[in-house]
Design a protein around this motif. Sequence first.
Motif, PDB file in Angstrom:
ATOM      1  N   LYS A   1       9.462   4.591  -0.393  1.00  0.00           N
ATOM      2  CA  LYS A   1      10.517   5.084  -1.280  1.00  0.00           C
ATOM      3  C   LYS A   1       9.925   5.637  -2.575  1.00  0.00           C
ATOM      4  N   SER A   2       9.030   4.860  -3.181  1.00  0.00           N
ATOM      5  CA  SER A   2       8.442   5.322  -4.438  1.00  0.00           C
ATOM      6  C   SER A   2       7.619   6.575  -4.217  1.00  0.00           C
ATOM      7  N   VAL A   3       6.772   6.541  -3.195  1.00  0.00           N
ATOM      8  CA  VAL A   3       5.888   7.681  -2.949  1.00  0.00           C
ATOM      9  C   VAL A   3       6.704   8.955  -2.765  1.00  0.00           C
TER      10      VAL A   3
ATOM     11  N   GLY B   1       7.251  -1.017   0.677  1.00  0.00           N
ATOM     12  CA  GLY B   1       6.209  -0.425   1.506  1.00  0.00           C
ATOM     13  C   GLY B   1       6.725   0.654   2.433  1.00  0.00           C
TER      14      GLY B   1
HETATM   15  N1  LIG Z   1      -2.330   5.042  -4.339  1.00  0.00           N
HETATM   16  C1  LIG Z   1      -2.176   4.742  -3.046  1.00  0.00           C
HETATM   17  N2  LIG Z   1      -3.241   4.725  -2.221  1.00  0.00           N
HETATM   18  C2  LIG Z   1      -3.101   4.433  -0.917  1.00  0.00           C
HETATM   19  N3  LIG Z   1      -1.948   4.127  -0.343  1.00  0.00           N
HETATM   20  C3  LIG Z   1      -0.842   4.123  -1.087  1.00  0.00           C
HETATM   21  C4  LIG Z   1      -0.896   4.426  -2.480  1.00  0.00           C
HETATM   22  N4  LIG Z   1       0.349   4.327  -2.983  1.00  0.00           N
HETATM   23  C5  LIG Z   1       1.151   3.996  -1.933  1.00  0.00           C
HETATM   24  N5  LIG Z   1       0.434   3.880  -0.807  1.00  0.00           N
HETATM   25  C6  LIG Z   1       0.950   3.565   0.525  1.00  0.00           C
HETATM   26  O1  LIG Z   1       2.240   4.069   0.645  1.00  0.00           O
HETATM   27  C7  LIG Z   1       3.097   3.114   1.211  1.00  0.00           C
HETATM   28  C8  LIG Z   1       4.461   3.233   0.599  1.00  0.00           C
HETATM   29  O2  LIG Z   1       4.410   2.795  -0.723  1.00  0.00           O
HETATM   30  P1  LIG Z   1       5.664   2.837  -1.696  1.00  0.00           P
HETATM   31  O3  LIG Z   1       6.225   4.189  -1.713  1.00  0.00           O
HETATM   32  O4  LIG Z   1       5.213   2.270  -2.984  1.00  0.00           O
HETATM   33  O5  LIG Z   1       6.682   1.838  -1.012  1.00  0.00           O
HETATM   34  P2  LIG Z   1       8.079   1.362  -1.598  1.00  0.00           P
HETATM   35  O6  LIG Z   1       8.294   2.035  -2.883  1.00  0.00           O
HETATM   36  O7  LIG Z   1       9.068   1.729  -0.544  1.00  0.00           O
HETATM   37  O8  LIG Z   1       7.951  -0.112  -1.729  1.00  0.00           O
HETATM   38  C9  LIG Z   1       2.459   1.763   0.969  1.00  0.00           C
HETATM   39  O9  LIG Z   1       2.586   0.968   2.085  1.00  0.00           O
HETATM   40  C10 LIG Z   1       1.008   2.075   0.728  1.00  0.00           C
HETATM   41  O10 LIG Z   1       0.283   1.783   1.879  1.00  0.00           O
END
Ligand SMILES: Nc1ncnc2c1ncn2[C@@H]1O[C@H](COP(=O)(O)OP(=O)(O)O)[C@@H](O)[C@H]1O
Lengths: 384, 341, 331
Positions: B55-57, B52
């Motif tokens: 990182k992925s985003v 959360g």
């Molecule tokens: N499609 C989406 N719509 C809304 N919020 C999103 C979406 N994808 C990710 N998020 C938000 O972005 C935050 C970071 O997500 P992410 O990058 O997946 O975290 P990690 O990869 O570090 O676990 C999440 O807490 C979520 O709230």
Amino acid sequence: MTPTDLSPKETQAPINQMESEEAQRYYSATQFQLIWWRFRKHRLAQVGAIILITMAVIGLFAEFFGPYTGTTRVSDAVLVRPQAPQFCNDDGCTLRPFIPGVISERNPETLRMETKIDPSVRRDIYFFVEGEEYKLLGKFKTNIHFFGLKEGSIHLFGTDSLGRDIFSRVLLATRTSLSIGIFGVVIAFVLALVIGGVAGYFGGGLDYAIQRLTEIVRVIPVIPLYMGLAAAFPKEWSSTQVYFAMTLVLALVGWPTLARRIRGKLLSLRGEDYVIAANLAGAGPSRIIGRHLLPAFMSYIIVDLVISFPFMLLSETALSFVGLGLRPPTVSWGVLLQDAQTVRAIEQAPWLFIPAIFVVVAVLSFTVLGDGLRDAADPYQVSG
Amino acid sequence: MANTKEITKDNLLEVRNLKISFKTDEGIITAVDGIDFSVKHGQTLGIVGESGSGKSVSTWSIMRLLPKNSIIDKGSSIQFHRKSGKVVEMTKLKANSRELRKIRGGEVALIFQEPMSSFSPVYTIGNQIVEAVLQHRDVSKEEAEEIAVDMLDRVGISNPRQRFRQYPFELSGGMRQRAMIAVALSMNPSLLIADEPTTSLDVTIQAQILELMNELQEELGMSIIFITHNLGVIAQVADEIEVMYLGKILERGKTKEIIQQPQHPYTQALLEAIPRLDRLGERLTAISGDIPSPLSRPVGCPFYTRCEKVMPGICDIEMPKPTQLSETHTVYCFLHEEKDV
Amino acid sequence: MVKFLFQRTIGMAITMFFVSIMVFVIMELPPGDYAERWAFRKFSGTGAQITEADLDNIRANFGLDRPAPERYFKWISGIVLHGDFGEAFAFQTSVNNVIGQKIWLTLAILFSTLIVTYLVAIPVGIYAAIRRGSAEDYALTVFSYLGFALPNFLLALVLLYVSITVFDSSVGGLFSPEYADAPWSIAKAKDLLGHLIIPAIILAWSATAFQLQTVRATMLDELNNLSVTAARARGVPEWKLLLKYPARLAINPVVSTMSFDANRIFSELPIVALVLGLPELGELLLKSYLDLDMFVAGAILLILTFMIVFMNFLSDIFLAILDPRVKLIEG
Ligand SMILES: Nc1ncnc2c1ncn2[C@@H]1O[C@H](COP(=O)(O)OP(=O)(O)O)[C@@H](O)[C@H]1O
Ligand SMILES: [Mg+2]
């Protein structure tokens, strides 16, 4: 158990109970509030609900809202076109609506009685006029109708080939068709509860057998199956007998789907229940079922019942349409549509098709209402 | 700001001031809030943080793979050195443009945490590798099949010819992740983004995959962004590490610096929470307190709600400025800012 | 695969056994007895007097004096062993004669309806999912609602009315008058094809509405699938990607519900056939119910249900071909 074991529990019990009761009230209240709140956002579903309530009221007081009884023949007014009330004619406008007069004469070529509009005659529409006598709700004798003429006759939807007022008949049919749907759904629901409950209670072989049986019933095409059952109604049965037999037939074929869903929902709720029971220490199982399980379950059931309505309405209409369902003098939408079975009939008098609009609107309303309710009561959002 | 600066020569990728939000029913969520990072040619950047943290985003945005409801802020810059030597600003590329498609896979490849769901279940492994090869290399179908089988062999899959014809569900988890790596590398990318590639695998397999990635990097010379929530894993592969939390970078430095002299309380907590060998695959839960909802992110340092060394009246007012501890080691924390002042 | 086919065939036989019992019960339901109806048909208008003894004779002839289970076995073994469905009293001939050709016409209607349904529902459902929230998507949802609410037979009436009042031609029937009783020929087949389109569209009406929503929903699920993102990350062009990954999987639920569609179509067929004047099994079923010609009705009910069960068998096979995961589960 020794008294020493009991005493601390006894002193604790009322406190726990109070807390848990409050918690339960909070949960069930918010649940319905949540559903209501989400439902309020569904415009379309509300429109559906309003239409259905209107239909139900009009159907319930059909004799009052319709200017004639369903069987009155206005013999010189065969296949009259629908007449729209108007406020203006060549003489100017008035606040009181009226319809132009109608004259009927025999066509010298076809020798049929034909009707023509006579604009020189003006027939005023009055409200709460005296007319044919009837029993309101089957009890109170009266002759007051919502609207009507003092002279001549008014046919908002025209008349059929026997000179009966289609508007009045459609209102009566609305009552029949909706009520048969309600009885069908309710009986199906009771059957589903009883049979599903028995199957669930005894489980094992019986449960399995019932499930297989319903699977096989579902393979046979539904309407032909209904028809087979309906074909067995003796010809000498009265229309009331046929009416009740029809509700039974609809329910008989309709319950397995309901039973399966109720069973599935009960099982999943029971799983959740352990968690709740653990939290609400001190509350007995009946309390939990009554206060928490049932509300959650009820909203689900209501959605399911609403969703199964269209099926009942459409089946009744289809069966009566081909003459295997309700029989005259009972009027239902399907029975009325029998008159519109051939293209010739519709070509000659397209207004005979008006009852179809009622079928479509009712089914549409039930469908959007069911969709709205289901979205509002979405089990994931409620429990999660 | 920094994004007007041209990318330095050593860097394959330079991300500046990246800010990403999502439009949702509940409002606008800012998932990544103004972060910088860069990847050197042939090196591995580790990004670490709890789930959360964004990182992925932040890494998917490099390939422009975010869903339609995402917004990349106008001030953000993602500069990438193409194989041709040309520098592209990834945020400026048109969605579905030819150039973007060439870069996706052909120059930047991505592997995911769940190797099961990243393959389509109804096509064979071979079908999906061949599709990738044909997309980016000018070869015939037969040659593509040879490349695919060869690649399966190279990632350590036994019986590659047979595996080629099998469906994803017929392979074990570790095998599938190897196959996923094979798909990515068959396209010959210069940057591989590995988004928690070992999280769903058990310990021994995890170690094998890490070793394989190290080997392949030496052999093929590509750069890697390695994402994980486990500092223990990242120490084995990364040259540099960025520590991320709630859409912000809290600390960055050489792997040695981060592991041996962690300065941010969050990094220290992560290090203490490294799962023991027997619990390597598990989720990280050891840091006390809940991660705040991204809808109500704390003002100031995002970590102050859970920080043991929180300084009320300081940490919850504004975000600390970067403190340069060495040429390569930077931390964002008031504990260190004070020392400087 | 052989084992798979074998299992399914056995399953089909068991289902049909129970269905046949149920059909037999329905045949037995109407009050009065077959012999009386038969005799009434045969001798009405001839002025012949029928005595109780005559009736007993007829009963003995048809084996009606035997207990129900025995009659069931006679009936079902005649069907299974000799393909003999019994005697149709309303037509004073064998059921086989009455049904004969109509089976093929019914199948032609079924398949042309299914083809229309899938040709519309699959691409349009996929399109609606891709353009989710757009005006087109919204319009298609409205269409789906109408598909549920407007029964096919009413649609048939509307279309007939429009075709007669606006185009001054009828869309009813399956053959032009000149071919109705002509022997089979290429020209007659062409004529049939032309006439099949309208009934197919009418019967496909609600099935399309349902399948369109199914395809749309599956497609929406699949679009969110990680494998789609994975393919996109490999640089696969968007249209190719949509067709190869999510759209491919969106077909599966359609294939697996083929028998439901057949069920729905046969359910609506009798009434639509009545309105359109289609000389096939559904219409005959309705007629024989009204005449209480239960041997004909039972035969048709059994045949229609068999077609549905067989469609289910086919869809199982198609699914096993389409989805490699299915084979693994079945072993
Ligand atoms: N499609 C989406 N719509 C809304 N919020 C999103 C979406 N994808 C990710 N998020 C938000 O972005 C935050 C970071 O997500 P992410 O990058 O997946 O975290 P990690 O990869 O570090 O676990 C999440 O807490 C979520 O709230
Ligand atoms: Mg992630």
